[in-house]
Design a protein around this motif. Structure first.
Motif, PDB file in Angstrom:
ATOM      1  N   PHE A  28       5.305  -0.639   5.095  1.00  0.00           N
ATOM      2  CA  PHE A  28       5.166  -1.396   3.855  1.00  0.00           C
ATOM      3  C   PHE A  28       5.026  -2.803   3.857  1.00  0.00           C
ATOM      4  CE2 PHE A  28       6.306   2.860   1.194  1.00  0.00           C
ATOM      5  CZ  PHE A  28       5.073   3.347   1.674  1.00  0.00           C
ATOM      6  N   VAL A  29       6.146  -3.257   4.253  1.00  0.00           N
ATOM      7  CA  VAL A  29       6.256  -4.928   4.294  1.00  0.00           C
ATOM      8  C   VAL A  29       5.197  -5.528   5.080  1.00  0.00           C
ATOM      9  CG1 VAL A  29       7.825  -6.736   5.080  1.00  0.00           C
ATOM     10  CG2 VAL A  29       8.777  -4.831   3.788  1.00  0.00           C
ATOM     11  N   ALA A  30       4.961  -4.837   6.379  1.00  0.00           N
ATOM     12  CA  ALA A  30       3.920  -5.413   7.315  1.00  0.00           C
ATOM     13  C   ALA A  30       2.524  -5.287   6.602  1.00  0.00           C
ATOM     14  CB  ALA A  30       3.742  -4.683   8.589  1.00  0.00           C
ATOM     15  N   LEU A  31       2.266  -4.237   5.854  1.00  0.00           N
ATOM     16  CA  LEU A  31       1.151  -4.036   5.129  1.00  0.00           C
ATOM     17  C   LEU A  31       0.893  -4.938   3.876  1.00  0.00           C
ATOM     18  CD1 LEU A  31      -1.421  -2.223   4.967  1.00  0.00           C
ATOM     19  CD2 LEU A  31      -0.278  -0.499   3.636  1.00  0.00           C
ATOM     20  N   ALA A  32       1.949  -5.200   3.357  1.00  0.00           N
ATOM     21  CA  ALA A  32       2.001  -6.167   1.980  1.00  0.00           C
ATOM     22  C   ALA A  32       1.608  -7.611   2.731  1.00  0.00           C
ATOM     23  CB  ALA A  32       3.350  -6.041   1.413  1.00  0.00           C
ATOM     24  N   GLY A  33       2.037  -7.841   3.877  1.00  0.00           N
ATOM     25  CA  GLY A  33       1.693  -9.323   4.332  1.00  0.00           C
ATOM     26  C   GLY A  33       0.273  -9.284   4.699  1.00  0.00           C
ATOM     27  N   ALA A  34      -0.349  -8.400   5.265  1.00  0.00           N
ATOM     28  CA  ALA A  34      -1.661  -8.154   5.816  1.00  0.00           C
ATOM     29  C   ALA A  34      -2.801  -8.050   4.921  1.00  0.00           C
ATOM     30  CB  ALA A  34      -1.791  -7.028   6.808  1.00  0.00           C
ATOM     31  N   THR A  35      -2.369  -7.542   3.640  1.00  0.00           N
ATOM     32  CA  THR A  35      -3.352  -7.326   2.616  1.00  0.00           C
ATOM     33  C   THR A  35      -2.841  -8.329   1.202  1.00  0.00           C
ATOM     34  OG1 THR A  35      -1.837  -5.723   1.521  1.00  0.00           O
ATOM     35  CG2 THR A  35      -3.542  -4.868   3.007  1.00  0.00           C
ATOM     36  N   GLY A  36      -1.766  -9.038   1.187  1.00  0.00           N
ATOM     37  CA  GLY A  36      -1.526  -9.861   0.309  1.00  0.00           C
ATOM     38  C   GLY A  36      -1.248  -9.103  -0.932  1.00  0.00           C
ATOM     39  N   SER A  37      -0.716  -7.772  -0.694  1.00  0.00           N
ATOM     40  CA  SER A  37      -0.309  -7.245  -2.017  1.00  0.00           C
ATOM     41  C   SER A  37       1.059  -7.118  -2.596  1.00  0.00           C
ATOM     42  CB  SER A  37      -0.631  -5.461  -1.752  1.00  0.00           C
ATOM     43  OG  SER A  37      -0.180  -4.868  -2.741  1.00  0.00           O
ATOM     44  N   GLY A  38       1.184  -7.932  -3.669  1.00  0.00           N
ATOM     45  CA  GLY A  38       2.411  -7.974  -4.087  1.00  0.00           C
ATOM     46  C   GLY A  38       3.468  -6.781  -4.607  1.00  0.00           C
ATOM     47  N   GLU A  39       2.259  -5.877  -5.117  1.00  0.00           N
ATOM     48  CA  GLU A  39       2.773  -4.625  -5.397  1.00  0.00           C
ATOM     49  C   GLU A  39       3.596  -3.817  -4.201  1.00  0.00           C
ATOM     50  OE1 GLU A  39      -0.519  -5.657  -8.078  1.00  0.00           O
ATOM     51  OE2 GLU A  39      -0.268  -5.672  -5.991  1.00  0.00           O
ATOM     52  N   LEU A  40       3.301  -3.978  -2.874  1.00  0.00           N
ATOM     53  CA  LEU A  40       3.903  -3.435  -1.985  1.00  0.00           C
ATOM     54  C   LEU A  40       5.064  -3.818  -1.648  1.00  0.00           C
ATOM     55  CD1 LEU A  40       0.843  -2.500   0.716  1.00  0.00           C
ATOM     56  CD2 LEU A  40       2.556  -0.931  -0.285  1.00  0.00           C
ATOM     57  N   TYR A  41       5.342  -4.922  -1.959  1.00  0.00           N
ATOM     58  CA  TYR A  41       6.856  -5.586  -1.732  1.00  0.00           C
ATOM     59  C   TYR A  41       7.818  -4.681  -2.580  1.00  0.00           C
ATOM     60  CZ  TYR A  41       5.003  -9.548   1.391  1.00  0.00           C
ATOM     61  OH  TYR A  41       4.512 -10.153   2.224  1.00  0.00           O
ATOM     62  N   LEU A  42       7.513  -4.555  -3.929  1.00  0.00           N
ATOM     63  CA  LEU A  42       8.037  -3.842  -4.764  1.00  0.00           C
ATOM     64  C   LEU A  42       8.344  -2.539  -4.375  1.00  0.00           C
ATOM     65  CD1 LEU A  42       9.936  -3.819  -7.264  1.00  0.00           C
ATOM     66  CD2 LEU A  42       7.934  -3.255  -8.605  1.00  0.00           C
TER      67      LEU A  42
ATOM     68  N   GLY B 191       4.533  11.435   4.332  1.00  0.00           N
ATOM     69  CA  GLY B 191       3.037  11.291   4.681  1.00  0.00           C
ATOM     70  C   GLY B 191       1.944  10.961   3.656  1.00  0.00           C
ATOM     71  N   SER B 192       2.011  11.621   2.459  1.00  0.00           N
ATOM     72  CA  SER B 192       1.314  11.476   1.358  1.00  0.00           C
ATOM     73  C   SER B 192       1.608   9.986   0.683  1.00  0.00           C
ATOM     74  CB  SER B 192       1.561  12.460   0.006  1.00  0.00           C
ATOM     75  OG  SER B 192       2.980  12.445  -0.286  1.00  0.00           O
ATOM     76  N   HIS B 193       2.883   9.605   0.749  1.00  0.00           N
ATOM     77  CA  HIS B 193       3.460   8.220   0.270  1.00  0.00           C
ATOM     78  C   HIS B 193       2.480   7.221   1.158  1.00  0.00           C
ATOM     79  CE1 HIS B 193       6.975   5.818  -1.745  1.00  0.00           C
ATOM     80  NE2 HIS B 193       5.659   5.020  -1.749  1.00  0.00           N
ATOM     81  N   LEU B 194       2.408   7.487   2.285  1.00  0.00           N
ATOM     82  CA  LEU B 194       1.849   6.346   3.195  1.00  0.00           C
ATOM     83  C   LEU B 194       0.209   6.320   3.143  1.00  0.00           C
ATOM     84  CD1 LEU B 194       2.115   4.172   5.643  1.00  0.00           C
ATOM     85  CD2 LEU B 194       1.975   6.228   7.323  1.00  0.00           C
TER      86      LEU B 194
ATOM     87  N   ALA C 211      -0.168   4.419  -0.026  1.00  0.00           N
ATOM     88  CA  ALA C 211      -0.056   2.929   0.189  1.00  0.00           C
ATOM     89  C   ALA C 211      -1.126   2.367   1.279  1.00  0.00           C
ATOM     90  CB  ALA C 211       1.056   2.610   0.862  1.00  0.00           C
ATOM     91  N   LEU C 212      -1.948   2.724   2.165  1.00  0.00           N
ATOM     92  CA  LEU C 212      -2.738   2.608   2.949  1.00  0.00           C
ATOM     93  C   LEU C 212      -4.045   2.413   2.124  1.00  0.00           C
ATOM     94  CD1 LEU C 212      -2.000   4.734   6.307  1.00  0.00           C
ATOM     95  CD2 LEU C 212      -1.780   2.107   5.838  1.00  0.00           C
ATOM     96  N   LEU C 213      -4.503   3.223   1.380  1.00  0.00           N
ATOM     97  CA  LEU C 213      -5.782   3.456   0.744  1.00  0.00           C
ATOM     98  C   LEU C 213      -5.682   2.702  -0.679  1.00  0.00           C
ATOM     99  CD1 LEU C 213      -6.851   7.013   1.308  1.00  0.00           C
ATOM    100  CD2 LEU C 213      -7.476   5.041   2.673  1.00  0.00           C
ATOM    101  N   ALA C 214      -4.674   2.511  -1.273  1.00  0.00           N
ATOM    102  CA  ALA C 214      -4.282   1.991  -2.656  1.00  0.00           C
ATOM    103  C   ALA C 214      -3.266   1.082  -2.526  1.00  0.00           C
ATOM    104  CB  ALA C 214      -4.264   3.079  -3.731  1.00  0.00           C
ATOM    105  N   PRO C 215      -3.249  -0.080  -1.669  1.00  0.00           N
ATOM    106  CA  PRO C 215      -1.982  -1.106  -1.713  1.00  0.00           C
ATOM    107  C   PRO C 215      -1.573  -1.847  -2.959  1.00  0.00           C
ATOM    108  CG  PRO C 215      -3.879  -2.236  -0.568  1.00  0.00           C
ATOM    109  CD  PRO C 215      -4.328  -0.486  -0.941  1.00  0.00           C
TER     110      PRO C 215
ATOM    111  N   GLU D 293       4.791   4.208  -7.619  1.00  0.00           N
ATOM    112  CA  GLU D 293       5.684   4.142  -6.718  1.00  0.00           C
ATOM    113  C   GLU D 293       6.927   4.912  -7.226  1.00  0.00           C
ATOM    114  OE1 GLU D 293       8.780   3.741  -4.208  1.00  0.00           O
ATOM    115  OE2 GLU D 293       6.714   4.063  -3.558  1.00  0.00           O
ATOM    116  N   ILE D 294       7.195   4.431  -8.478  1.00  0.00           N
ATOM    117  CA  ILE D 294       8.447   4.760  -9.068  1.00  0.00           C
ATOM    118  C   ILE D 294       8.264   6.192  -9.392  1.00  0.00           C
ATOM    119  CG2 ILE D 294      10.064   4.514 -11.287  1.00  0.00           C
ATOM    120  CD1 ILE D 294       9.182   1.570 -11.368  1.00  0.00           C
ATOM    121  N   GLY D 295       7.262   6.931  -9.860  1.00  0.00           N
ATOM    122  CA  GLY D 295       7.025   8.164 -10.253  1.00  0.00           C
ATOM    123  C   GLY D 295       7.181   8.977  -8.816  1.00  0.00           C
ATOM    124  N   ILE D 296       6.531   8.812  -7.722  1.00  0.00           N
ATOM    125  CA  ILE D 296       6.556   9.339  -6.466  1.00  0.00           C
ATOM    126  C   ILE D 296       7.965   9.362  -6.056  1.00  0.00           C
ATOM    127  CG2 ILE D 296       6.303   9.159  -4.104  1.00  0.00           C
ATOM    128  CD1 ILE D 296       3.455   8.051  -4.954  1.00  0.00           C
ATOM    129  N   ALA D 297       8.787   8.235  -6.003  1.00  0.00           N
ATOM    130  CA  ALA D 297      10.227   8.214  -5.710  1.00  0.00           C
ATOM    131  C   ALA D 297      11.130   9.328  -6.570  1.00  0.00           C
ATOM    132  CB  ALA D 297      10.828   6.556  -5.736  1.00  0.00           C
TER     133      ALA D 297
END
Length: 217
Positions: free
Chosen positions: A45-59, A162-165, A168-172, A179-183
């Motif tokens: 998730f951290v690597a994907l956040a850096g690659a896409t510039g998605s601040g949401e993924l850091y959270l 798997g569903s979480h990933l 994250a991949l398709l809707a970063p 995310e909170i709901g899934i967790a």
């Protein structure tokens, strides 16, 4: 592009860790391997956040660290460590070698499916997308092929990762509430299933789902 290479590389480790979860000899070790897989997922998730510039993924990463790496494994470890079933090592319908081959086949088939995805956002992460689909089906196969009740709980956890990933991949840039709901859903599901597994063991002194014939009718 380097960020996406890291994402795809880390996704491969998820398959290895999923086999460790399903093939571990006791529930406590499965909980440890699940924590390891979840930590890999957080790093992805951290690597994907850096690659896409998605601040949401850091959270997302921080939330997943608290729930998937710390809280859920701790719940499972505490609930399952006292459960000792002599038949736990023989609770699988498929032998170890066949399970590994089945996981490899699932990955190959999912790569074929992911290669057909035409979304622009998926072009650079198709290997990781394939792994996310394969992880879901490995978890499903674990539920079907494992006769041990606790291993079936871990199968659900693999499906959830798997569903979480996939999300994250398709809707970063999805809202943090998703995310909170899934967790939250995962935590409550694990608590309920752990409680049921412990109650079944206390009553029947077995973790073998085949022995639950007294529940019929």
């Amino acid at each position: 592009m380097n960020g996406f290479l890291i994402v795809n590389g880390l996704s491969g480790l998820l398959i290895v860790s999923s086999l460790l979860v399903t093939l571990a000899g006791n529930p406590a070790n499965s909980a440890r391997f699940y924590a390891l897989q979840s930590f890999i997922l957080v790093m992805l998730f951290v690597a994907l956040a850096g690659a896409t510039g998605s601040g949401e993924l850091y959270l997302w990463s921080f939330t997943a660290l608290l729930t998937k790496v710390i809280l859920v494994p701790a719940i499972m470890y505490r609930a399952f460590r006292r459960l000792s079933d002599p038949a736990i090592g023989s609770g699988a319908v498929m032998p170890t070698a066949l399970s590994i081959v089945g996981a490899a086949v699932a990955v190959i088939l999912c790569f074929g499916v992911a290669s057909k995805v035409t979304l622009p956002a998926a072009d650079a992460i198709k290997p990781a997308l394939a792994v996310s689909l394969a992880l879901f089906f490995i978890g499903l196969a674990c539920i079907v092929a494992q006769r041990n009740i606790l291993k079936q709980v871990f199968g659900y956890c693999l499906m959830e990762n798997g569903s979480h990933l996939t999300l994250a991949l398709l809707a970063p840039n999805a809202p943090e509430l998703v995310e909170i709901g899934i967790a939250t859903d995962a935590i409550f599901a694990v608590v309920v299933m752990a409680a049921l597994g412990s109650r079944i063991f206390d009553t029947l002194h077995t973790l073998d789902a085949r022995q639950l014939t007294s529940l019929k009718g």
